[in-house]
Design a protein around this motif. Structure first.
Motif, PDB file in Angstrom:
ATOM      1  N   ASN A 107       0.870  -1.249   0.084  1.00 32.63           N
ATOM      2  CA  ASN A 107       0.061   0.089  -0.051  1.00 32.63           C
ATOM      3  C   ASN A 107       0.907   1.492  -0.094  1.00 32.63           C
ATOM      4  N   ARG A 108       0.215   2.476   0.073  1.00 33.41           N
ATOM      5  CA  ARG A 108       0.910   3.552  -0.320  1.00 33.41           C
ATOM      6  C   ARG A 108       1.754   3.942   1.193  1.00 33.41           C
ATOM      7  N   SER A 109       1.212   3.558   2.018  1.00 29.77           N
ATOM      8  CA  SER A 109       1.836   3.700   3.555  1.00 29.77           C
ATOM      9  C   SER A 109       3.304   2.873   3.572  1.00 29.77           C
ATOM     10  N   ALA A 110       3.263   1.723   3.020  1.00 29.17           N
ATOM     11  CA  ALA A 110       4.489   1.058   3.062  1.00 29.17           C
ATOM     12  C   ALA A 110       5.380   1.608   2.131  1.00 29.17           C
ATOM     13  N   PHE A 111       4.821   1.971   0.955  1.00 25.52           N
ATOM     14  CA  PHE A 111       5.617   2.165  -0.431  1.00 25.52           C
ATOM     15  C   PHE A 111       6.391   3.553   0.239  1.00 25.52           C
ATOM     16  N   TYR A 112       5.717   4.496   0.747  1.00 20.63           N
ATOM     17  CA  TYR A 112       6.557   5.866   1.282  1.00 20.63           C
ATOM     18  C   TYR A 112       7.257   5.813   2.444  1.00 20.63           C
ATOM     19  N   SER A 113       7.431   4.315   3.023  1.00 21.69           N
ATOM     20  CA  SER A 113       8.179   4.448   4.520  1.00 21.69           C
ATOM     21  C   SER A 113       9.457   4.175   4.493  1.00 21.69           C
ATOM     22  N   SER A 114      10.226   4.049   5.296  1.00 25.55           N
ATOM     23  CA  SER A 114      11.491   4.026   5.171  1.00 25.55           C
ATOM     24  C   SER A 114      12.022   2.732   4.990  1.00 25.55           C
ATOM     25  N   LEU A 115      11.002   1.741   4.671  1.00 31.63           N
ATOM     26  CA  LEU A 115      11.410   0.524   4.065  1.00 31.63           C
ATOM     27  C   LEU A 115      11.900   0.381   2.490  1.00 31.63           C
ATOM     28  N   PHE A 116      11.491   1.457   2.032  1.00 32.63           N
ATOM     29  CA  PHE A 116      11.776   1.733   0.493  1.00 32.63           C
ATOM     30  C   PHE A 116      12.803   3.066   0.443  1.00 32.63           C
ATOM     31  N   THR A 117      13.774   2.881  -0.671  1.00 29.15           N
ATOM     32  CA  THR A 117      14.411   4.123  -1.363  1.00 29.15           C
ATOM     33  C   THR A 117      13.927   4.222  -2.594  1.00 29.15           C
ATOM     34  N   HIS A 118      13.628   5.266  -3.120  1.00 29.28           N
ATOM     35  CA  HIS A 118      13.276   5.565  -4.292  1.00 29.28           C
ATOM     36  C   HIS A 118      14.203   6.582  -5.026  1.00 29.28           C
ATOM     37  N   LEU A 119      15.026   5.780  -5.876  1.00 28.07           N
ATOM     38  CA  LEU A 119      16.387   6.503  -6.613  1.00 28.07           C
ATOM     39  C   LEU A 119      15.891   6.448  -8.038  1.00 28.07           C
ATOM     40  N   PRO A 120      15.719   7.872  -8.663  1.00 27.32           N
ATOM     41  CA  PRO A 120      15.462   7.859 -10.054  1.00 27.32           C
ATOM     42  C   PRO A 120      16.805   8.122 -10.836  1.00 27.32           C
ATOM     43  N   MET A 121      16.544   7.464 -12.010  1.00 26.66           N
ATOM     44  CA  MET A 121      17.937   7.929 -12.983  1.00 26.66           C
ATOM     45  C   MET A 121      17.987   9.437 -13.457  1.00 26.66           C
ATOM     46  N   ALA A 122      17.239  10.256 -12.885  1.00 23.88           N
ATOM     47  CA  ALA A 122      17.258  11.774 -13.068  1.00 23.88           C
ATOM     48  C   ALA A 122      16.369  12.363 -11.827  1.00 23.88           C
TER      49      ALA A 122
END
Length: 161
Positions: free
Chosen positions: A42-57
């Motif tokens: 869900n959104r809560s887990a996705f935006y938690s500290s369990l995930f890092t989001h690293l874009p190519m730009a």
């Protein structure tokens, strides 16, 4: 971009689309909804500290020929290694051909990379971009939803358990 040193999963995406860029939240659009469905989170887990989001730009690259422009290569070449050196994820998920070409150049096509990384049992997987522009790819490759997505959800669930 969303960076957490303790993240268990790193998602290496393309570049923010205009909606995500304007909201300052990665994957805050229909593609993000589909990606969360693919991951089984869900959104809560996705935006938690369990995930890092690293874009190519790290910013919206503008438009080219009526679509989002490719991410400038200077961003990933400059920042990915120093950022990734600070992380120890259990799973890296590479979204789309820009991430695939940068991290897995040995595969001639995105399709090859998706198939091979899913079956390799490694700590990295390549996925197509969840954009509606890839509906044709999904239709031509029904094995992705039948074989890869269940495996992906299983890996993510085990890591987040």
């Amino acid at each position: 971009m969303q960076l957490y040193a303790e993240a268990k999963i790193v998602i290496v995406g393309q570049a923010s689309g205009i909606k995500a860029h304007e909201s300052h939240q990665p994957w805050n659009d229909a593609s993000g909804d589909k990606l969360r469905l693919w991951l089984g989170v869900n959104r809560s887990a996705f935006y938690s500290s369990l995930f890092t989001h690293l874009p190519m730009a790290f910013c919206f690259p503008g438009y080219k020929n009526g679509a989002d422009a490719p991410p400038p290569k200077i961003c990933s070449a400059t920042w990915h290694k120093p950022v990734l050196d600070q992380l120890s994820p259990e799973l890296m998920i590479h979204i789309g051909r820009y991430s695939q070409q940068y991290y897995f150049p040995e595969y001639k096509t995105l399709t090859d990379a998706v198939e091979q990384t899913a079956s390799s049992g490694s700590d990295a997987m390549v996925l197509p971009h969840p954009s509606g522009r890839n509906n044709r790819w999904l239709a031509r490759n029904p094995w992705f939803e039948k074989r890869v997505l269940p495996l992906l959800r299983e890996k993510v669930a085990a890591i987040l358990a």
